[in-house]
Motif scaffolding. Structure first.
Motif, mmCIF file in Angstrom:
data_model
loop_
_atom_site.group_PDB
_atom_site.id
_atom_site.type_symbol
_atom_site.label_atom_id
_atom_site.label_comp_id
_atom_site.label_asym_id
_atom_site.label_seq_id
_atom_site.Cartn_x
_atom_site.Cartn_y
_atom_site.Cartn_z
ATOM 1 N N GLN A 1 0.832 -1.198 0.000
ATOM 2 C CA GLN A 1 0.000 0.000 0.000
ATOM 3 C C GLN A 1 0.877 1.263 0.000
ATOM 4 O OE1 GLN A 1 -2.519 0.373 3.420
ATOM 5 N NE2 GLN A 1 -3.749 1.990 2.518
ATOM 6 N N LYS A 2 1.945 1.265 0.797
ATOM 7 C CA LYS A 2 2.850 2.422 0.821
ATOM 8 C C LYS A 2 3.531 2.613 -0.523
ATOM 9 C CE LYS A 2 3.889 2.450 5.758
ATOM 10 N NZ LYS A 2 4.920 2.277 6.787
ATOM 11 N N LYS A 3 3.924 1.500 -1.165
ATOM 12 C CA LYS A 3 4.579 1.590 -2.466
ATOM 13 C C LYS A 3 3.617 2.144 -3.516
ATOM 14 C CE LYS A 3 7.440 -1.101 -5.596
ATOM 15 N NZ LYS A 3 8.071 -2.381 -5.869
ATOM 16 N N LEU A 4 2.356 1.679 -3.495
ATOM 17 C CA LEU A 4 1.354 2.176 -4.447
ATOM 18 C C LEU A 4 1.080 3.663 -4.229
ATOM 19 C CD1 LEU A 4 -1.171 -0.795 -4.567
ATOM 20 C CD2 LEU A 4 0.442 -0.099 -6.334
ATOM 21 N N GLU A 5 1.015 4.094 -2.970
ATOM 22 C CA GLU A 5 0.808 5.515 -2.681
ATOM 23 C C GLU A 5 1.975 6.350 -3.201
ATOM 24 O OE1 GLU A 5 0.142 5.853 1.510
ATOM 25 O OE2 GLU A 5 -1.810 4.869 1.404
ATOM 26 N N LYS A 6 3.194 5.834 -3.067
ATOM 27 C CA LYS A 6 4.373 6.550 -3.556
ATOM 28 C C LYS A 6 4.337 6.673 -5.074
ATOM 29 C CE LYS A 6 9.411 6.377 -3.491
ATOM 30 N NZ LYS A 6 10.599 5.610 -3.103
ATOM 31 N N LYS B 1 1.665 6.560 -6.991
ATOM 32 C CA LYS B 1 0.560 7.455 -7.327
ATOM 33 C C LYS B 1 0.980 8.915 -7.161
ATOM 34 C CE LYS B 1 -4.305 8.134 -6.185
ATOM 35 N NZ LYS B 1 -5.415 7.687 -5.339
ATOM 36 N N GLN B 2 1.696 9.223 -6.083
ATOM 37 C CA GLN B 2 2.157 10.593 -5.857
ATOM 38 C C GLN B 2 3.163 11.016 -6.916
ATOM 39 O OE1 GLN B 2 0.839 12.734 -3.628
ATOM 40 N NE2 GLN B 2 2.090 14.259 -4.667
ATOM 41 N N GLN B 3 4.029 10.086 -7.361
ATOM 42 C CA GLN B 3 4.985 10.410 -8.421
ATOM 43 C C GLN B 3 4.259 10.742 -9.717
ATOM 44 O OE1 GLN B 3 7.449 6.918 -8.472
ATOM 45 N NE2 GLN B 3 8.959 7.792 -7.062
#
Length: 101
Positions: free
Chosen positions: A35-40, A42-44
């Motif tokens: 989940q943290k990797k996907l959020e990162k 998405k933010q990129q």
């Protein structure tokens, strides 16, 4: 149900049935890490879109220039790009059709 013992990849502490390391508080759950990797990611992507909107390319800047001669030159460049792209697409389609028989 048996509780899993997981070794922390950060500090090496053995943790039983925990989502976070008891020593360094690093996440041990794969779902949380994913989940943290996907959020990162998405933010990129959001940052990339914001950058592209705030920094248009040379042709787009010329098309919106206040001086009319620069605007005309910008539209000529843009039109040349569109025509070259159309010719390239037509050529690619023709080669594909010839190859297909």
């Amino acid at each position: 149900m048996e509780e899993k013992t997981i070794k922390c990849p950060n500090c090496g502490t053995l943790n039983t049935g925990k989502k976070y390391c008891t020593n360094c508080n690093k996440s041990l759950s794969q779902e949380i890490l994913l989940q943290k990797k996907l959020e990162k990611i998405k933010q990129q992507e959001i940052d990339k879109v914001i950058y592209e909107r705030e920094n248009p390319n040379f042709t787009e800047r010329l098309k919106k220039h206040p001086f009319f001669l620069y605007r005309i030159f910008g539209w000529i460049l843009y039109s040349g790009y569109v025509v070259a792209s159309a010719i390239g697409a037509g050529l690619a389609w023709f080669i594909a059709m010839v190859a297909a028989g």
